[in-house]
Design a protein around this motif. Structure first.
Motif, short mmCIF file in Angstrom:
data_model
loop_
_atom_site.label_atom_id
_atom_site.label_comp_id
_atom_site.label_asym_id
_atom_site.label_seq_id
_atom_site.Cartn_x
_atom_site.Cartn_y
_atom_site.Cartn_z
N UNK A 1 0.87 -1.18 0.00
CA UNK A 1 0.00 0.00 0.00
C UNK A 1 0.90 1.22 0.00
N UNK A 2 0.48 2.27 -0.67
CA UNK A 2 1.21 3.53 -0.67
C UNK A 2 0.25 4.65 -0.33
N UNK A 3 0.54 5.34 0.76
CA UNK A 3 -0.24 6.52 1.13
C UNK A 3 0.34 7.72 0.40
N UNK A 4 -0.52 8.60 -0.07
CA UNK A 4 -0.08 9.80 -0.78
C UNK A 4 -0.78 11.00 -0.15
N UNK A 5 0.00 11.98 0.25
CA UNK A 5 -0.56 13.20 0.83
C UNK A 5 0.26 14.39 0.33
N UNK A 6 -0.41 15.52 0.23
CA UNK A 6 0.23 16.74 -0.23
C UNK A 6 0.01 17.82 0.82
N UNK A 7 1.06 18.57 1.12
CA UNK A 7 0.96 19.68 2.06
C UNK A 7 1.74 20.86 1.49
N UNK A 8 1.39 22.04 1.93
CA UNK A 8 2.08 23.23 1.44
C UNK A 8 2.71 24.04 2.58
N UNK A 9 3.19 23.33 3.60
CA UNK A 9 3.88 23.98 4.70
C UNK A 9 3.11 23.89 6.00
N UNK A 10 3.73 24.41 7.03
CA UNK A 10 3.16 24.32 8.36
C UNK A 10 1.95 25.23 8.56
N UNK A 11 1.72 26.14 7.65
CA UNK A 11 0.54 27.01 7.72
C UNK A 11 -0.18 26.92 6.39
N UNK A 12 -0.93 25.87 6.25
CA UNK A 12 -1.65 25.61 5.00
C UNK A 12 -2.60 24.46 5.20
#
Length: 137
Positions: free
Chosen positions: A5-16
């Protein structure tokens, strides 16, 4: 390793925001108040603590089933701290607090948790890379 299994997540920094590819996670991110933020969102340390605690508890369940040990009344709490490290950057540390039922107090519980720590994928990934303390409660 053959991925199951592969989890995929996207974030744009600590304030986002942090968003998983399947939409199950869609969270606002914010610096905690202790680091000067408004604290009105989760942060990477909380997400890591939740993931590590869940993984460690599941690993303990797997070891328990393998060794015919009842662990259903155990609970795991991960405390993940962030701070300045010696090279001027930041580092993490983990305190894993495991509450064990009466029948697993003492040596039996300690052996179970050592086997769990050796088996858990998060423990394997972080071993030797951050300070780790195992506390039996």
């Amino acid at each position: 390793m053959d991925a199951l299994y592969t989890a995929v997540a996207t974030a744009n920094g600590r304030e986002g925001r942090a968003v998983s590819s399947d939409g199950q996670i869609d969270l606002p991110l914010a610096f905690p108040a202790a680091l000067g933020g408004n604290g009105q969102g989760t942060n990477p340390e909380q997400l890591f603590a939740a993931g590590y605690a869940a993984c460690f508890a599941s690993a303990m369940g797997a070891i328990g089933r393998q060794e015919k040990i009842d662990v259903k009344d155990a609970s795991v709490t991960a405390e993940v701290s962030i701070g300045k490290d010696t090279d001027g950057g930041f580092g993490l540390s983990v305190i894993m607090r495991v509450e064990l039922p009466d029948h697993l107090q003492g040596e039996a519980g300690r052996v179970l948790l050592e086997k769990t720590h050796a088996y858990c994928p998060y423990s394997k990934a972080t071993r030797g890379n951050l300070p780790f303390e195992l506390v039996i409660e």
